[in-house]
Write an enzyme that holds these catalytic residues in place. Structure first.
Site, short mmCIF file in Angstrom:
data_model
loop_
_atom_site.label_atom_id
_atom_site.label_comp_id
_atom_site.label_asym_id
_atom_site.label_seq_id
_atom_site.Cartn_x
_atom_site.Cartn_y
_atom_site.Cartn_z
N GLU A 176 1.01 -1.20 -0.05
CA GLU A 176 0.18 -0.08 -0.05
C GLU A 176 0.93 1.24 -0.12
O GLU A 176 1.52 1.53 0.87
CB GLU A 176 -0.69 -0.05 1.15
CG GLU A 176 -1.87 1.29 1.27
CD GLU A 176 -2.65 1.24 2.52
OE1 GLU A 176 -2.74 2.25 3.03
OE2 GLU A 176 -2.97 0.35 3.03
N LYS B 183 -10.88 -0.91 7.47
CA LYS B 183 -9.80 -0.51 8.04
C LYS B 183 -10.02 -0.29 9.58
O LYS B 183 -10.58 0.75 9.70
CB LYS B 183 -8.99 0.39 7.33
CG LYS B 183 -7.57 0.75 8.05
CD LYS B 183 -7.03 1.79 6.92
CE LYS B 183 -5.50 2.18 7.53
NZ LYS B 183 -4.86 3.09 6.82
#
Length: 214
Positions: A44, A133
């Site tokens: 990421e 998340k």
């Protein structure tokens, strides 16, 4: 070995996502090689990295189907679209904003929205989050994730913040489908020194820990 490009399945498959906050886009590209060598295949690139989309494009070109590639810390309009155009498979925001969520969903990429409370989880899922998340997860630890997973058994949770190779088993036992790891995997000091052997060593510890609970 190439990964499937069903993004949700890929996140489950890689298990560990390296959250990269680099001082420049070239460093973000260079750190991917030792991460892959150590067995971490989730990447990421955060938008706190200068020219993040440029880094994503270079990584996608260099590594193709060998990793799950995402863009993180999406907070501004246009970032989601630029990231997907560059080659991102998934998009991550640290929180949940209605307008950003709509842009993220419109790209067709896997959408990951941040939440920390039951109310926030409900809001994020209503806006179409594919994955939640849990951030900053380290504030309350795996107990928080376990508490969230009970009323939301259908939700895929990825805790980020406070995850280490040592406590990784606790996060999966609490209900995580994958974890995000930042400084405990790619520390700012290692990035600044281009200490790729240290990054690979840490990646291998995370990969081994995930393999043990998989």
């Amino acid at each position: 070995m190439a990964l499937t490009k069903d993004a949700r399945r890929t996140i489950h498959e890689v298990g560990v996502v390296a959250v990269i906050r680099a001082a420049d886009w070239r460093t973000a590209v260079d750190v991917v090689e030792p991460l892959l060598a150590g067995g971490v295949r989730g990447i990421e690139i955060t938008y706190t990295t200068p020219d993040a989309a440029r880094a994503i494009a270079a990584i996608a070109d260099r590594h193709g189907d060998d990793l799950a590639l995402g863009a993180g810390t999406i907070r501004e309009a246009g970032q989601a679209t630029a990231a997907v155009d560059a080659g991102a498979d998934f998009l991550v925001s640290p929180g949940t904003d209605e307008h950003l969520a709509a842009e993220m969903k419109a790209t067709g990429a896997l959408t990951v929205l941040g939440a920390l409370t039951p109310t926030e989880v409900m809001h994020a899922t209503r806006l179409g989050a594919d994955i939640i998340k849990v951030f900053p997860a380290g504030l309350q630890g795996p107990g928080l994730l376990k508490a969230l997973a009970e009323p939301f058994p259908e939700v895929d949770f990825v805790p980020t913040g406070g995850v280490t190779a040592e406590n990784l088993p606790e996060w999966f036992a609490a209900g995580a489908v994958a974890v995000g790891a930042g400084s405990s995997l790619c520390s700012s000091q290692a990035l600044a020194r281009a200490d790729w052997s240290e990054v690979e060593r840490r990646a291998r510890r995370f990969a081994d820990a995930f393999a043990a609970v998989r």
